[in-house]
Design an enzyme around this catalytic site. Sequence first.
Site, PDB file in Angstrom:
ATOM      1  N   GLU A  26      32.370  33.286  42.648  1.00  0.00           N
ATOM      2  CA  GLU A  26      33.123  34.471  42.226  1.00  0.00           C
ATOM      3  C   GLU A  26      34.001  35.007  43.363  1.00  0.00           C
ATOM      4  O   GLU A  26      33.798  34.680  44.533  1.00  0.00           O
ATOM      5  CB  GLU A  26      32.171  35.564  41.750  1.00  0.00           C
ATOM      6  N   LYS A  87      39.235  44.699  40.440  1.00  0.00           N
ATOM      7  CA  LYS A  87      37.930  44.079  40.174  1.00  0.00           C
ATOM      8  C   LYS A  87      37.806  43.972  38.660  1.00  0.00           C
ATOM      9  O   LYS A  87      37.835  44.985  37.967  1.00  0.00           O
ATOM     10  CB  LYS A  87      36.841  44.973  40.752  1.00  0.00           C
ATOM     11  N   VAL A 107      30.631  38.676  38.459  1.00  0.00           N
ATOM     12  CA  VAL A 107      29.710  37.694  37.865  1.00  0.00           C
ATOM     13  C   VAL A 107      30.058  37.495  36.385  1.00  0.00           C
ATOM     14  O   VAL A 107      30.153  36.360  35.905  1.00  0.00           O
ATOM     15  CB  VAL A 107      28.241  38.176  38.011  1.00  0.00           C
ATOM     16  N   ASP A 139      25.415  53.555  33.015  1.00  0.00           N
ATOM     17  CA  ASP A 139      26.050  52.508  33.820  1.00  0.00           C
ATOM     18  C   ASP A 139      25.148  51.290  33.931  1.00  0.00           C
ATOM     19  O   ASP A 139      24.189  51.259  34.688  1.00  0.00           O
ATOM     20  CB  ASP A 139      26.398  53.055  35.213  1.00  0.00           C
ATOM     21  N   SER A 141      25.821  47.132  34.377  1.00  0.00           N
ATOM     22  CA  SER A 141      26.878  46.161  34.655  1.00  0.00           C
ATOM     23  C   SER A 141      27.167  45.271  33.441  1.00  0.00           C
ATOM     24  O   SER A 141      26.247  44.850  32.734  1.00  0.00           O
ATOM     25  CB  SER A 141      26.462  45.281  35.828  1.00  0.00           C
ATOM     26  N   LYS A 160      21.209  43.220  42.755  1.00  0.00           N
ATOM     27  CA  LYS A 160      21.425  44.033  43.961  1.00  0.00           C
ATOM     28  C   LYS A 160      20.368  45.139  44.043  1.00  0.00           C
ATOM     29  O   LYS A 160      20.038  45.778  43.054  1.00  0.00           O
ATOM     30  CB  LYS A 160      22.842  44.581  43.974  1.00  0.00           C
TER      31      LYS A 160
HETATM   32  N1  PSU Z   1      26.940  39.962  44.849  1.00  0.00           N
HETATM   33  C1  PSU Z   1      27.227  40.252  46.148  1.00  0.00           C
HETATM   34  N2  PSU Z   1      28.277  41.109  46.377  1.00  0.00           N
HETATM   35  C2  PSU Z   1      29.037  41.646  45.348  1.00  0.00           C
HETATM   36  C3  PSU Z   1      28.736  41.331  43.989  1.00  0.00           C
HETATM   37  C4  PSU Z   1      27.668  40.471  43.804  1.00  0.00           C
HETATM   38  O1  PSU Z   1      26.564  39.788  47.072  1.00  0.00           O
HETATM   39  O2  PSU Z   1      29.998  42.366  45.625  1.00  0.00           O
HETATM   40  C5  PSU Z   1      29.584  41.881  42.848  1.00  0.00           C
HETATM   41  C6  PSU Z   1      29.550  40.872  41.709  1.00  0.00           C
HETATM   42  O3  PSU Z   1      30.888  40.520  41.426  1.00  0.00           O
HETATM   43  C7  PSU Z   1      28.937  41.615  40.548  1.00  0.00           C
HETATM   44  C8  PSU Z   1      29.430  42.991  40.805  1.00  0.00           C
HETATM   45  O4  PSU Z   1      29.330  41.089  39.314  1.00  0.00           O
HETATM   46  O5  PSU Z   1      29.202  43.114  42.223  1.00  0.00           O
HETATM   47  C9  PSU Z   1      28.724  44.024  39.953  1.00  0.00           C
HETATM   48  O6  PSU Z   1      29.505  45.177  39.872  1.00  0.00           O
HETATM   49  P1  PSU Z   1      29.204  46.294  38.754  1.00  0.00           P
HETATM   50  O7  PSU Z   1      27.859  46.855  39.153  1.00  0.00           O
HETATM   51  O8  PSU Z   1      30.316  47.306  38.907  1.00  0.00           O
HETATM   52  O9  PSU Z   1      29.220  45.604  37.439  1.00  0.00           O
HETATM   53 MN    MN Z   2      29.202  49.659  36.150  1.00  0.00          MN
END
Ligand code: PSU
Ligand code: MN
Length: 306
Positions: A26, A87, A107, A139, A141, A160
């Site tokens: 990604e 993003k 992702v 929220d 993802s 995460k």
């Molecule tokens: N894994 C990492 N660093 C990141 C991400 C994943 O080590 O920055 C990113 C991925 O692209 C994942 C995104 O899909 O964070 C999730 O963001 P959100 O919580 O806004 O969906």
């Molecule tokens: Mn989000």
Amino acid sequence: MVNPEFVPSDEVAQAVADGRPVVALESTLIAHGLPRPDNARVARRVESVVRAEGAVPATIAILDGAARVGLSDEQLDRIAGGRGVAKVSARDVPAAVVDGGMAATTVASTVRLAHRAGIGVFATGGLGGVHREARETYDESGDLHELSTAGVVVVCAGVKSILDVPATLERLETLGVSIVGYQTDAFPGFYLSDSGYPIDWRVEDAGQVARLVTARRMLGLDDRALVVANPLPEDVQLDPDLHDRVLDEGVERLHEAGVRGKDVTPFLLDHFHRATAGASLTANIEIIVRNAGLAAQIAVATAQQE
Ligand code: PSU
Ligand code: MN
């Protein structure tokens, strides 16, 4: 076939057509998850790790009005160096393509585009999931829903650790996304080796994952992702006390700054990198490099089996 919207590189298209191993990567973690200028170096290192294991890397991003699968070094540098790179989750990809600008794929969007390109293995750092205040903010993802729609093997260090991990595990169960631990019975905690939550299934090597890929297809359960959770070894993880302290502080700052939506994850990752004086960055790079290496081994084992 010339398709102006969807452009696998010649190398990736040829490898897929030949049934050779390919690993999707990604671009959001390059553009928004890691600080400049380390990000460009990490992006190249990750690609070279995939090649060293005998697979073709396919980093995915939106550039010049096309969803591109497999980037040149020059294109990687543009994603890493550009300010104001959007993003984009899966739903945003068509608009970003028509807009004609530059965007990094999460992702969710990477998994969809990899699947479309015929790539079966993808590596990232940590998945997105349910945020801590989801009860109020809703929220969650877009990664989670998208994982239920594409039969890709996703190698990650869990979700995460800034997220509500048990809630995310519950959602993954509801969505029917399969999870196995790589040489572990514990769900990894991204920067930490162990999130404190167990996983039901464990594999010992890449060959076993390849057998799972076949079993999934035979059983008609290859329409959703298989998450291979690959923990950081304990001697490489972030100090757990430091982790918890910095996380609490980061969540507090998030509220003070009024950050919401898709800016939450980059904000917290950036806070970690600053507040740990780079220790979380070192751990994050280890995570990505190790996951890319394992993903390449899985792609090789899967291609050999077929
Ligand atoms: N894994 C990492 N660093 C990141 C991400 C994943 O080590 O920055 C990113 C991925 O692209 C994942 C995104 O899909 O964070 C999730 O963001 P959100 O919580 O806004 O969906
Ligand atoms: Mn989000």
